[in-house]
Design an enzyme around this catalytic site. Structure first.
Site, mmCIF file in Angstrom:
data_model
loop_
_atom_site.group_PDB
_atom_site.id
_atom_site.type_symbol
_atom_site.label_atom_id
_atom_site.label_comp_id
_atom_site.label_asym_id
_atom_site.label_seq_id
_atom_site.Cartn_x
_atom_site.Cartn_y
_atom_site.Cartn_z
ATOM 1 C CB SER A 109 -0.908 0.019 1.226
ATOM 2 O OG SER A 109 -1.439 1.324 1.387
ATOM 3 C CG HIS A 120 -3.840 -1.650 -1.582
ATOM 4 N ND1 HIS A 120 -4.940 -2.428 -1.895
ATOM 5 C CD2 HIS A 120 -4.245 -0.821 -0.591
ATOM 6 C CE1 HIS A 120 -5.965 -2.084 -1.114
ATOM 7 N NE2 HIS A 120 -5.567 -1.101 -0.315
ATOM 8 C CG ASP A 128 -5.048 2.359 0.699
ATOM 9 O OD1 ASP A 128 -6.032 1.616 0.600
ATOM 10 O OD2 ASP A 128 -3.955 1.999 1.177
ATOM 11 C CG MET A 169 -8.267 7.228 2.149
ATOM 12 S SD MET A 169 -7.384 7.331 3.704
ATOM 13 C CE MET A 169 -6.706 5.683 3.802
ATOM 14 C CG HIS A 185 -9.114 0.076 -0.672
ATOM 15 N ND1 HIS A 185 -8.561 -0.071 0.582
ATOM 16 C CD2 HIS A 185 -10.466 0.039 -0.472
ATOM 17 C CE1 HIS A 185 -9.518 -0.176 1.484
ATOM 18 N NE2 HIS A 185 -10.685 -0.100 0.871
ATOM 19 C CG MET A 245 -11.167 3.249 1.751
ATOM 20 S SD MET A 245 -9.659 3.199 2.740
ATOM 21 C CE MET A 245 -8.449 3.359 1.439
ATOM 22 C CG MET A 261 -11.715 -2.609 5.093
ATOM 23 S SD MET A 261 -10.193 -2.216 4.198
ATOM 24 C CE MET A 261 -9.255 -1.329 5.451
ATOM 25 C CG ASP A 269 -6.231 -2.717 3.175
ATOM 26 O OD1 ASP A 269 -5.149 -2.448 3.724
ATOM 27 O OD2 ASP A 269 -6.861 -1.911 2.466
#
Ligand code: DX5
Ligand code: ZN
Length: 216
Positions: free
Chosen positions: A7, A32, A34, A36, A65, A67, A136, A174
């Protein structure tokens, strides 16, 4: 097949491209990413333009991913920025079936993610059409949190359903993955481990990736 997905949330953001490249050279097949929005989770990371900048530095799979509260609105942006697979949260505001369809229409793999308080059953209606399920093992939003061992029964249950389905679905975990908790995840039935702070804090990325993999 077992895979490690580092990540980049734990990377040095001033050296993202360089560190992505180093992870690739160290043997990471996936990266990965992330994303957000400060709304779905209480933190803001980065978006598609940043991801696009590191596409040239990593030839492997971009495991995105999301979020974010409205993943469906942004699928096109992440496709254009070089995503290979997009995972979104079932707790988001977008319609899950429509979001999976939008990802598939672009020729990408689709994943569904669940937060710790969401039961395993939530993923069941979608197992006939997704390529990955993400469980998660921390509350999403931040790297470096403590692994929640009590999520493992969910992983085992979903692995069982995946086997029953006969479909080739990756099961990813994760949050809080390290040399110890990785073993627990594999035993429970996960086959893709995301690791951020553990990997990026190590001087030797190749050795760190190896230390997450099963020895036998
Ligand atoms: C948390 C993110 C994770 C995070 C994991 O919201 O989804 O991918 O980077 O970080 P570690 O491995 O440090 O728990
Ligand atoms: Zn993540």
């Amino acid at each position: 097949m077992i895979k490690i997905s580092p990540s980049i949330l734990s990377a040095d953001f001033a050296k993202l491209g360089q560190q992505a490249q180093q992870m690739q050279q160290a043997g990471a097949p996936w990266l990965h990413i992330d994303v957000m929005d400060g709304h779905f989770v209480p933190n803001i990371s980065f978006g598609a333009p940043v991801m696009k900048c590191i596409r040239k530095d990593f030839d492997g799979v971009f495991d995105v991913h999301l979020m974010i509260s409205e993943p469906l609105r942004y699928i096109d942006d992440f496709v254009k920025a070089g995503a290979d697979m997009i995972t979104f949260h079932l707790e988001s505001d977008s319609d899950a079936a429509a979001t999976i369809d939008a990802i598939h229409q672009k020729g990408l793999k689709a994943g569904i993610a669940i937060k710790p308080k969401t039961p395993a059953e939530a993923v069941k209606p979608y197992l006939d059409r997704v390529e990955m399920v993400l469980v998660m093992t921390v509350e999403p939003g931040f790297g470096g949190q403590k692994f929640m061992t009590d999520m493992m029964p969910k992983v085992t249950e979903i692995r069982h359903w995946i086997e029953e389905s006969g479909r080739d679905i990756d099961l990813q975990v994760d949050g809080g993955v390290n040399g110890e908790t990785a073993k627990v995840c594999f035993q429970a039935g996960a086959n893709v481990l995301v690791a951020g702070s553990y990997l990026f804090s190590k001087p030797d990325y190749a050795a760190a990736i190896q230390s997450l993999l099963p020895t036998d």
